[in-house]
Motif scaffolding. Structure first.
Motif, PDB file in Angstrom:
ATOM      1  N   PHE A  31       0.875  -1.178   0.000  1.00 39.06           N
ATOM      2  CA  PHE A  31       0.000   0.000   0.000  1.00 39.06           C
ATOM      3  C   PHE A  31       0.910   1.226   0.000  1.00 39.06           C
ATOM      4  N   ASN A  32       0.744   2.092  -0.971  1.00 35.40           N
ATOM      5  CA  ASN A  32       1.577   3.303  -0.983  1.00 35.40           C
ATOM      6  C   ASN A  32       0.872   4.459  -1.677  1.00 35.40           C
ATOM      7  N   ILE A  33       0.919   5.593  -1.023  1.00 33.81           N
ATOM      8  CA  ILE A  33       0.530   6.852  -1.661  1.00 33.81           C
ATOM      9  C   ILE A  33       1.790   7.699  -1.641  1.00 33.81           C
ATOM     10  N   THR A  34       2.270   8.093  -2.806  1.00 29.82           N
ATOM     11  CA  THR A  34       3.489   8.910  -2.833  1.00 29.82           C
ATOM     12  C   THR A  34       3.165  10.308  -2.307  1.00 29.82           C
ATOM     13  N   THR A  37       6.707  14.737  -0.037  1.00 30.25           N
ATOM     14  CA  THR A  37       7.941  14.698   0.767  1.00 30.25           C
ATOM     15  C   THR A  37       8.444  13.273   1.027  1.00 30.25           C
ATOM     16  N   THR A  38       8.035  12.318   0.198  1.00 30.37           N
ATOM     17  CA  THR A  38       8.580  10.952   0.301  1.00 30.37           C
ATOM     18  C   THR A  38      10.112  11.038   0.297  1.00 30.37           C
ATOM     19  N   ALA A  39      10.748  10.497   1.328  1.00 27.74           N
ATOM     20  CA  ALA A  39      12.206  10.671   1.481  1.00 27.74           C
ATOM     21  C   ALA A  39      12.977  10.056   0.316  1.00 27.74           C
ATOM     22  N   SER A  40      12.527   8.893  -0.147  1.00 27.23           N
ATOM     23  CA  SER A  40      13.286   8.178  -1.188  1.00 27.23           C
ATOM     24  C   SER A  40      13.356   8.954  -2.496  1.00 27.23           C
ATOM     25  N   LEU A  41      12.429   9.888  -2.688  1.00 19.95           N
ATOM     26  CA  LEU A  41      12.457  10.690  -3.922  1.00 19.95           C
ATOM     27  C   LEU A  41      13.212  12.000  -3.706  1.00 19.95           C
ATOM     28  N   GLY A  45      21.312  10.500  -2.444  1.00 18.07           N
ATOM     29  CA  GLY A  45      21.760   9.255  -3.079  1.00 18.07           C
ATOM     30  C   GLY A  45      23.163   8.822  -2.693  1.00 18.07           C
ATOM     31  N   MET A  46      23.747   9.491  -1.683  1.00 15.94           N
ATOM     32  CA  MET A  46      25.105   9.109  -1.267  1.00 15.94           C
ATOM     33  C   MET A  46      25.071   7.764  -0.544  1.00 15.94           C
ATOM     34  N   LEU A  47      26.079   6.950  -0.821  1.00 12.78           N
ATOM     35  CA  LEU A  47      26.209   5.645  -0.157  1.00 12.78           C
ATOM     36  C   LEU A  47      27.351   5.789   0.849  1.00 12.78           C
ATOM     37  N   HIS A 172      -4.405   5.386   0.563  1.00 11.13           N
ATOM     38  CA  HIS A 172      -3.872   5.835   1.853  1.00 11.13           C
ATOM     39  C   HIS A 172      -4.385   4.923   2.964  1.00 11.13           C
ATOM     40  N   VAL A 173      -3.469   4.359   3.752  1.00  9.93           N
ATOM     41  CA  VAL A 173      -3.878   3.522   4.891  1.00  9.93           C
ATOM     42  C   VAL A 173      -4.202   4.448   6.054  1.00  9.93           C
ATOM     43  N   ARG A 174      -5.464   4.417   6.456  1.00  6.58           N
ATOM     44  CA  ARG A 174      -5.918   5.314   7.521  1.00  6.58           C
ATOM     45  C   ARG A 174      -5.553   4.766   8.893  1.00  6.58           C
ATOM     46  N   HIS A 316      15.458   4.914   9.184  1.00 11.80           N
ATOM     47  CA  HIS A 316      16.788   4.903   8.551  1.00 11.80           C
ATOM     48  C   HIS A 316      17.373   6.302   8.389  1.00 11.80           C
ATOM     49  N   TYR A 317      16.676   7.292   8.893  1.00 17.13           N
ATOM     50  CA  TYR A 317      17.121   8.689   8.940  1.00 17.13           C
ATOM     51  C   TYR A 317      17.778   9.120   7.632  1.00 17.13           C
ATOM     52  N   ARG A 318      19.090   9.489   7.647  1.00 19.49           N
ATOM     53  CA  ARG A 318      19.673  10.030   6.420  1.00 19.49           C
ATOM     54  C   ARG A 318      20.482   8.976   5.653  1.00 19.49           C
ATOM     55  N   ASN A 319      20.209   7.674   5.978  1.00 18.70           N
ATOM     56  CA  ASN A 319      20.967   6.603   5.325  1.00 18.70           C
ATOM     57  C   ASN A 319      20.105   5.508   4.716  1.00 18.70           C
ATOM     58  N   GLY A 320      18.870   5.816   4.446  1.00 20.21           N
ATOM     59  CA  GLY A 320      17.969   4.776   3.933  1.00 20.21           C
ATOM     60  C   GLY A 320      18.323   4.298   2.532  1.00 20.21           C
ATOM     61  N   ILE A 321      18.887   5.160   1.714  1.00 16.43           N
ATOM     62  CA  ILE A 321      19.280   4.728   0.361  1.00 16.43           C
ATOM     63  C   ILE A 321      20.456   3.760   0.505  1.00 16.43           C
ATOM     64  N   LEU A 322      21.472   4.185   1.267  1.00 15.02           N
ATOM     65  CA  LEU A 322      22.614   3.313   1.538  1.00 15.02           C
ATOM     66  C   LEU A 322      22.163   1.957   2.087  1.00 15.02           C
ATOM     67  N   LEU A 323      21.274   1.985   3.076  1.00 19.51           N
ATOM     68  CA  LEU A 323      20.946   0.766   3.826  1.00 19.51           C
ATOM     69  C   LEU A 323      19.839  -0.076   3.197  1.00 19.51           C
TER      70      LEU A 323
HETATM   71  C1  LIG Z   1      16.895  15.675   1.840  1.00 18.84           C
HETATM   72  C2  LIG Z   1      17.258  14.232   2.094  1.00 18.84           C
HETATM   73  C3  LIG Z   1      18.507  13.766   1.709  1.00 18.84           C
HETATM   74  C4  LIG Z   1      18.839  12.422   1.925  1.00 18.84           C
HETATM   75  N1  LIG Z   1      20.042  11.973   1.463  1.00 18.84           N
HETATM   76  C5  LIG Z   1      20.357  10.663   1.619  1.00 18.84           C
HETATM   77  C6  LIG Z   1      21.549  10.155   1.078  1.00 18.84           C
HETATM   78  O1  LIG Z   1      22.311  10.870   0.425  1.00 18.84           O
HETATM   79  N2  LIG Z   1      21.839   8.833   1.280  1.00 18.84           N
HETATM   80  C7  LIG Z   1      21.007   7.996   1.975  1.00 18.84           C
HETATM   81  O2  LIG Z   1      21.348   6.823   2.153  1.00 18.84           O
HETATM   82  N3  LIG Z   1      19.844   8.459   2.468  1.00 18.84           N
HETATM   83  C8  LIG Z   1      19.509   9.761   2.310  1.00 18.84           C
HETATM   84  N4  LIG Z   1      18.328  10.249   2.816  1.00 18.84           N
HETATM   85  C9  LIG Z   1      17.520   9.359   3.656  1.00 18.84           C
HETATM   86  C10 LIG Z   1      16.640   8.413   2.833  1.00 18.84           C
HETATM   87  O3  LIG Z   1      16.016   9.137   1.822  1.00 18.84           O
HETATM   88  C11 LIG Z   1      15.600   7.777   3.755  1.00 18.84           C
HETATM   89  O4  LIG Z   1      16.225   7.187   4.883  1.00 18.84           O
HETATM   90  C12 LIG Z   1      14.834   6.675   3.026  1.00 18.84           C
HETATM   91  O5  LIG Z   1      14.402   7.134   1.766  1.00 18.84           O
HETATM   92  C13 LIG Z   1      13.648   6.239   3.851  1.00 18.84           C
HETATM   93  O6  LIG Z   1      12.910   5.347   3.061  1.00 18.84           O
HETATM   94  P1  LIG Z   1      11.507   4.821   3.544  1.00 18.84           P
HETATM   95  O7  LIG Z   1      11.040   3.846   2.526  1.00 18.84           O
HETATM   96  O8  LIG Z   1      11.605   4.368   4.968  1.00 18.84           O
HETATM   97  O9  LIG Z   1      10.577   6.114   3.601  1.00 18.84           O
HETATM   98  P2  LIG Z   1       9.968   6.977   2.403  1.00 18.84           P
HETATM   99  O10 LIG Z   1      10.889   7.029   1.265  1.00 18.84           O
HETATM  100  O11 LIG Z   1       9.501   8.265   2.983  1.00 18.84           O
HETATM  101  O12 LIG Z   1       8.727   6.110   1.931  1.00 18.84           O
HETATM  102  C14 LIG Z   1       7.576   5.928   2.721  1.00 18.84           C
HETATM  103  C15 LIG Z   1       6.389   5.860   1.757  1.00 18.84           C
HETATM  104  O13 LIG Z   1       5.228   5.417   2.456  1.00 18.84           O
HETATM  105  C16 LIG Z   1       4.137   6.245   2.080  1.00 18.84           C
HETATM  106  N5  LIG Z   1       3.166   6.202   3.160  1.00 18.84           N
HETATM  107  C17 LIG Z   1       3.362   6.633   4.423  1.00 18.84           C
HETATM  108  N6  LIG Z   1       2.245   6.431   5.152  1.00 18.84           N
HETATM  109  C18 LIG Z   1       1.354   5.839   4.337  1.00 18.84           C
HETATM  110  C19 LIG Z   1       0.010   5.414   4.515  1.00 18.84           C
HETATM  111  N7  LIG Z   1      -0.605   5.526   5.702  1.00 18.84           N
HETATM  112  N8  LIG Z   1      -0.647   4.877   3.460  1.00 18.84           N
HETATM  113  C20 LIG Z   1      -0.038   4.755   2.246  1.00 18.84           C
HETATM  114  N9  LIG Z   1       1.249   5.177   2.021  1.00 18.84           N
HETATM  115  C21 LIG Z   1       1.919   5.710   3.051  1.00 18.84           C
HETATM  116  C22 LIG Z   1       4.792   7.618   1.931  1.00 18.84           C
HETATM  117  O14 LIG Z   1       3.972   8.540   1.235  1.00 18.84           O
HETATM  118  C23 LIG Z   1       6.067   7.227   1.175  1.00 18.84           C
HETATM  119  O15 LIG Z   1       5.810   7.137  -0.213  1.00 18.84           O
HETATM  120  C24 LIG Z   1      17.934  11.554   2.580  1.00 18.84           C
HETATM  121  C25 LIG Z   1      16.680  12.032   2.957  1.00 18.84           C
HETATM  122  C26 LIG Z   1      16.332  13.350   2.698  1.00 18.84           C
HETATM  123  C27 LIG Z   1      14.961  13.832   3.064  1.00 18.84           C
END
Ligand SMILES: Cc1cc2nc3c(=O)[nH]c(=O)nc-3n(C[C@H](O)[C@H](O)[C@H](O)COP(=O)(O)OP(=O)(O)OC[C@H]3O[C@@H](n4cnc5c(N)ncnc54)[C@H](O)[C@@H]3O)c2cc1C
Length: 361
Positions: A31-34, A37-41, A45-47, A172-174, A316-323
């Motif tokens: 289930f996903n609604i983009t 501010t989705t972090a992954s977008l 992209g640094m590893l 959207h999951v409520r 995964h804070y600022r390392n989710g792409i790496l991890l």
């Molecule tokens: C500015 C910035 C720079 C970064 N730079 C790096 C970097 O250089 N290297 C690195 O490794 N990491 C970096 N990160 C961190 C990385 O982006 C995140 O740790 C990672 O993307 C988190 O992934 P995620 O899938 O947990 O969350 P997200 O990518 O936020 O995905 C969660 C998804 O779930 C959806 N969602 C949430 N709730 C619901 C719901 N109730 N129903 C349906 N859909 C829902 C959201 O809309 C979203 O699409 C950066 C982050 C930011 C913001």
């Protein structure tokens, strides 16, 4: 044995878990609604497998393994989807802009030197990257911290999981109950649920010690592209992408989630970036954006079971792409009953914050 898995969240973390589960012949629904501010977008992209560590951490070995896994993943995804995640072997130079930062940086260099992984170097920053101002002096050169284009990685994983049979429901999951996922449209029973909803996971599991950290970035185009990623101790970075594009990031605002890019944020990024690399003053601005990082109370991800049928994976804070590759692999293995994977994930268990278990209603 084939089982049914339901994942909330289609960022790199949810997608990486889905990718590994579906490759292990499991049935998966996401289930996903983009969000804007989705972090992954939004990520740089640094590893930063070494850049992100200046002291011992249970995450260090996983980060190094994950960094290495990106190479094969990029090849696999290109073959399966035709999408190039733009893995650039740029390495990274970490610089200090004042004396206090220089002391921290030299300590980080000494720490990393002692670890059993790729060597790091203490070099003149201007020699490593001639576009940097000569005033920066010596800096930490990490030759193995490469980078990808985060949006391309997210796109490739999305296409890959769908090709392999994962159903993505864009609703959207409520809320979640003990047995079902409730969206605005319907209620869907689950067998095994994985909450991987990034910074929004707390809306579904209010007890999680999780908070959002908003970050702004921008993309510019320049005739003078650096060959190395530049990362300042204060968090400002310059990441060379394809086609003479350069990503500049990132601001940090704890507990902010609004999708607006502010003048103050861009001003702060450009002031710091051009002070380090004056040639960026001639660059053209292409785009700016922001995203919300999922951060936890102790800075480590939250990964593990919260009930026999519910699992959480976020923070995964600022390392989710790496991890993302190692997270996807270990979580899938743990869900499939692999004891070693569960042990490797033990330091990130949600139980570390509680005496008992989590309750959802
Ligand atoms: C500015 C910035 C720079 C970064 N730079 C790096 C970097 O250089 N290297 C690195 O490794 N990491 C970096 N990160 C961190 C990385 O982006 C995140 O740790 C990672 O993307 C988190 O992934 P995620 O899938 O947990 O969350 P997200 O990518 O936020 O995905 C969660 C998804 O779930 C959806 N969602 C949430 N709730 C619901 C719901 N109730 N129903 C349906 N859909 C829902 C959201 O809309 C979203 O699409 C950066 C982050 C930011 C913001």
């Amino acid at each position: 044995m084939q089982k049914e898995y339901t994942i909330i969240g289609g960022g790199v973390i949810g997608l990486s878990i889905a990718y590994q589960l579906v490759k292990a012949k499991q049935r998966v629904t996401i289930f996903n609604i983009t969000s804007p501010t989705t972090a992954s977008l939004a990520a740089g992209g640094m590893l930063g497998g070494q850049n992100e560590f200046s002291e011992p951490s249970p995450l260090f070995d996983l980060a190094i393994e994950s960094r290495a896994a990106h190479k094969n993943l990029a090849k696999e995804l290109a073959t399966l989807t035709g999408v190039d995640v733009e893995l650039i072997p740029s390495g990274l130079i970490k610089v200090a802009t004042n004396e206090q930062q220089k002391q921290f940086l030299h300590k980080q260099y000494q720490f990393l030197q002692k670890q059993k992984t790729t060597p790091v170097y203490w070099k003149d920053a201007h020699d490593v990257e001639p576009l940097l101002t000569p005033h920066l002096g010596r800096a930490l050169h990490i030759t193995a911290d490469h980078q990808v284009k985060a949006r391309q990685l997210t796109k490739a994983l999305t296409i890959a999981v769908q090709k392999l049979g994962v159903r993505i429901i864009t609703q959207h999951v409520r809320k979640i109950t003990a047995t079902s996922v409730v969206t605005d449209n319907a209620s869907y029973p689950f067998t095994q649920l994985i909450v991987a909803a990034g910074a929004w996971s707390k809306q579904l599991l209010p007890h999680l010690p999780l908070y959002p950290v908003k970050g702004e970035c921008m993309m510019v185009k320049t005739a003078h592209t650096p060959s190395t990623t530049v990362f300042a101790v204060d968090g400002c970075y310059i990441v060379p992408k394809r086609n003479n594009e350069v990503l500049i990031g990132a601001t940090s605002y704890p507990n902010e989630v609004d999708p607006n890019v502010t003048v103050g944020g861009i001003l702060s990024l450009l002031t710091r970036a051009t002070a380090m690399m004056p040639s960026l003053k001639d660059a053209t601005i292409i785009e700016s954006w922001c995203g919300v990082r999922p951060q936890t109370a102790d800075g480590l991800p939250i990964i593990g079971a919260i009930s026999p049928t519910m699992y959480v994976c976020t923070g995964h804070y600022r390392n989710g792409i790496l991890l993302s590759p190692i997270t996807g692999k270990l979580v899938a293995q743990a869900l499939l009953g692999d004891v070693t994977a569960t042990q490797r994930l033990a330091p990130f268990s949600p139980q570390r914050f509680t005496q008992g278990g989590y309750v959802c209603n």
